[in-house]
Design an enzyme around this catalytic site. Structure first.
Site, PDB file in Angstrom:
ATOM      1  N   ASP A   4      34.758  -4.013 131.998  1.00  0.00           N
ATOM      2  CA  ASP A   4      34.874  -2.593 132.280  1.00  0.00           C
ATOM      3  C   ASP A   4      33.686  -2.180 133.143  1.00  0.00           C
ATOM      4  OD1 ASP A   4      35.987   0.124 131.577  1.00  0.00           O
ATOM      5  OD2 ASP A   4      36.811  -1.071 129.930  1.00  0.00           O
ATOM      6  N   ASN A  59      29.496 -11.678 112.010  1.00  0.00           N
ATOM      7  CA  ASN A  59      28.243 -11.619 111.247  1.00  0.00           C
ATOM      8  C   ASN A  59      28.267 -10.587 110.127  1.00  0.00           C
ATOM      9  OD1 ASN A  59      28.166  -9.370 112.778  1.00  0.00           O
ATOM     10  ND2 ASN A  59      26.110  -9.679 113.616  1.00  0.00           N
ATOM     11  N   ASP A 113      32.623  -8.702 117.595  1.00  0.00           N
ATOM     12  CA  ASP A 113      31.531  -9.067 118.499  1.00  0.00           C
ATOM     13  C   ASP A 113      31.997 -10.132 119.496  1.00  0.00           C
ATOM     14  OD1 ASP A 113      31.439 -11.371 116.703  1.00  0.00           O
ATOM     15  OD2 ASP A 113      30.318 -10.064 115.351  1.00  0.00           O
ATOM     16  N   GLU A 117      41.283   2.749 136.826  1.00  0.00           N
ATOM     17  CA  GLU A 117      41.860   3.735 135.911  1.00  0.00           C
ATOM     18  C   GLU A 117      41.929   5.048 136.666  1.00  0.00           C
ATOM     19  OE1 GLU A 117      41.285   5.537 131.432  1.00  0.00           O
ATOM     20  OE2 GLU A 117      39.630   5.521 132.827  1.00  0.00           O
ATOM     21  N   ASP A 177      36.632   2.269 135.077  1.00  0.00           N
ATOM     22  CA  ASP A 177      36.814   3.478 134.291  1.00  0.00           C
ATOM     23  C   ASP A 177      36.877   4.727 135.183  1.00  0.00           C
ATOM     24  OD1 ASP A 177      36.889   4.477 131.523  1.00  0.00           O
ATOM     25  OD2 ASP A 177      35.054   5.534 132.078  1.00  0.00           O
ATOM     26  N   ASP A 209      28.641  -7.400 110.027  1.00  0.00           N
ATOM     27  CA  ASP A 209      28.094  -6.040 110.172  1.00  0.00           C
ATOM     28  C   ASP A 209      29.192  -4.990 110.339  1.00  0.00           C
ATOM     29  OD1 ASP A 209      28.966  -6.448 112.749  1.00  0.00           O
ATOM     30  OD2 ASP A 209      27.061  -5.942 113.710  1.00  0.00           O
ATOM     31  N   HIS A 239      43.233   1.183 124.326  1.00  0.00           N
ATOM     32  CA  HIS A 239      42.312   1.686 123.304  1.00  0.00           C
ATOM     33  C   HIS A 239      42.252   3.215 123.257  1.00  0.00           C
ATOM     34  CE1 HIS A 239      40.249   1.898 127.050  1.00  0.00           C
ATOM     35  NE2 HIS A 239      39.290   2.617 126.503  1.00  0.00           N
ATOM     36  N   ASP A 240      42.872   3.881 124.212  1.00  0.00           N
ATOM     37  CA  ASP A 240      42.882   5.349 124.242  1.00  0.00           C
ATOM     38  C   ASP A 240      44.219   5.930 123.804  1.00  0.00           C
ATOM     39  OD1 ASP A 240      40.318   5.574 125.371  1.00  0.00           O
ATOM     40  OD2 ASP A 240      41.105   5.533 127.422  1.00  0.00           O
TER      41      ASP A 240
END
Ligand code: ISL
Ligand code: CA
Length: 544
Positions: A98, A23, A29, A250, A199, A25, A314-315
């Site tokens: 998650d 969209n 998404d 994790e 997590d 932004d 992602h870390d």
């Protein structure tokens, strides 16, 4: 060991906010995930792990949740999520979410209530302590802040946070809180999801009394505290055992012995885990140490529990940059690392973009970065008087934004990720490294992943095979076998910018080439020394 669907699965991690924006932004998404599902499916993966998309002020990219039952506006809405789950299932894949229950956002209504007064009914849902000698109750450091304690002026007490100040830890000692979490888990499982990535799940239980640490910088006091296994067994009894799902915890700061307490098949806690002896504890590639870690975990879990294999997420900075060579051997090195992750014992994880050999990034200024861990550290060190340029330089390689830049779909503006302004800049190398280009090149990293993943479907040896390291003391070559039901695979990896020779052990005669990242003969004669080229990977099926 008992066979299960999840042991045989390959997981693809979707960091949705950087995946595909529908969209304009600037944020990826859930609709974007739906639109790219055929792409994901074409890789051959079985399970998609979605990073948190719950309602959140987004101080820590969704790991600070303000409503466990809502979908963050940036991600979409509940109907879109339900469509996504359906679309994933229609393609024969599964989806895990998650689960972030060590802490919430400070904007969660529970915390707002909890902080409102000492006698509030939810006071005990978080961890509150009086000052000690007029200051913090202990000298502990948090992951993302100089202290785990934050003074709340209104009541004069400190609250505890393992991560940012905006992420207060929940008090798992409170049974009401626990049952509220279990209810929430059932809500999502009843929507048909296939499990959870949990997590920092080994942080739930805290040390009694919060004693000062001798070395506050070694924050392992946050993890594996007494009571943790009671919570996880209760969670299993109350929730997990009633569904056919997979869980991956994790779990930082664990040895294989402790790890087994979480994933031992007789323990009724979790199915698998991520330990961080590589991603958190091995800053750059260290072949001897890596082999030792693999052997120790293999021996430790053998026949009793299941491991995961990953080098980035992602870390953690993209693997080809951090552990490979993202310059002259980017393609070879990306394929070698993939070969390794997919042929070692445990479930392989692919982090979005890894399958086209995406690299880490180097932006010019701290203002181009978003990662709360990096920004807080920068602020802390600069305020202490350290040189800003030096601090910046030291934070570049570990910055979590290295792997959070948008997925590179094509060579158009913003890498085809968004028609707007992306929430974080795209990596400038997208014109050379992108999905469109990869799909046109039969030798691309993408097709190599596709082949590796499809091999797992036909060869149980990749899943259930015994593991043996044949190269313990070699700093460059990693050579190991996997053996299952009379079939043996030999993996040869030259983790080096130089060629190295390999002399096969005498009992091997010939082998059939299964996969390689260089041109090689289909059949190998193991009576002679072999020349293994820079970052070359070969897998053979042996005739013994
Ligand atoms: O990022 C790390 C090191 O650079 C890890 O130590 C990481 O912070 C740690 O493993 C916990 O990570 C998880 O919980 C955090 C969240 O910020 C991370 O994104 C998440 O993966 C707090 O919820
Ligand atoms: Ca969007």
């Amino acid at each position: 060991m008992k066979k299960t669907w999840w042991k045989e699965a390959v997981v693809y991690q979707v960091y949705w906010r950087s995946f595909y924006d529908t969209n304009g932004d600037g944020y990826g998404d859930l609709q974007g995930v739906i639109e790219k599902l055929d792409y994901i499916k074409s890789l051959g993966v079985d399970v998609i792990w979605l990073n948190p998309f719950y309602e959140s002020p987004d101080r820590d990219n969704g790991y600070d949740i303000s409503d466990y039952y809502g979908v963050m506006g940036k991600a979409g809405d509940m109907p879109t999520f339900e469509t996504l789950v359906k679309a994933i299932h229609e393609r024969g894949m599964k989806v895990i979410m998650d689960l972030v229950v060590n802490h919430t956002s400070d904007k969660h209504p529970w915390f707002i209530e909890s902080r409102s007064s000492i006698d509030n009914q939810k006071r005990d849902w978080y961890i509150w302590k009086d000052p000690k000698d007029g200051r913090e109750p202990s000298n502990w450091r948090s992951y993302f802040a100089p202290s785990t304690w934050e003074l709340d002026e209104a009541t004069g007490q400190y609250y505890f946070h393992s991560f940012a100040v905006e992420q207060p830890d929940l008090n798992w000692q409170n049974p009401e809180l626990r049952s509220e979490i279990y209810k929430m888990m059932r809500f999502w499982l009843d929507k048909g999801i296939d499990g959870f990535r949990m997590d920092v799940i080994n942080l739930l239980a805290k040390q009694e009394g919060f004693p000062d640490a001798e070395n506050p910088f070694d924050i392992s006091y946050l993890a594996n505290n007494p009571g943790i296994h009671d919570y996880l067994q209760e969670m299993n009894r109350e929730v997990l055992q009633h569904y056919d799902v997979m869980t991956v915890g994790e779990i930082p700061f664990v040895t294989p012995e402790e790890g087994l307490l979480y994933v031992g098949e007789d323990r009724n806690e979790l199915n698998t885990l991520f330990h961080f002896q590589v991603a958190d504890e091995m800053a750059t590639w260290d072949m001897l140490r890596y082999k030792e870690i693999q052997t120790r975990w293999y021996e430790g879990l053998k026949g009793k529990g299941w491991n995961s294999q990953f080098l980035n997420n992602h870390d953690h900075t993209r693997q080809v940059t951090r552990y490979g060579n993202d310059r002259e051997y980017r393609v070879e090195s990306a394929k070698l690392l993939a070969t390794m992750v997919h042929t070692l014992p445990g479930m392989p994880y692919v982090y979005q973009g890894e399958e086209i050999g995406m690299t880490g990034v180097r932006f010019d200024s701290i203002d181009d970065y978003d990662d709360v861990a990096m920004k807080n550290k920068y602020k802390e060190l600069v305020e202490k008087g350290q040189d800003p340029d030096e601090v910046f330089e030291s934070l570049l390689l570990p910055s979590r934004d290295n792997s959070r830049t948008p997925m590179q779909w094509d060579d158009s503006d913003q890498a085809g990720f968004t028609s707007g302004r992306p929430w974080i800049k795209v990596n400038p190398n997208y014109r050379g490294i992108n999905v469109e280009k990869a799909l046109k090149d039969p030798d691309s990293v993408f097709y190599y992943y596709q082949k590796l993943i499809s091999l797992r479907k036909d060869h149980e040896v990749m899943v259930y095979g015994d593991y043996k390291d044949l190269s313990k003391d070699d700093p460059n070559l990693y050579v190991y076998t996997r053996t299952y039901n009379g079939k043996t695979w030999l993996v040869i990896l030259n983790h080096s910018d130089k060629a190295n020779s390999y002399t096969p052990v005498s009992e091997i005669s010939t082998g059939k080439l299964i996969i390689s990242n260089y041109p090689n003969e289909d059949c190998a004669d193991f009576s002679e020394t072999m020349n293994i080229r820079p970052h070359e990977a070969r897998v053979y099926e042996l005739n013994i």
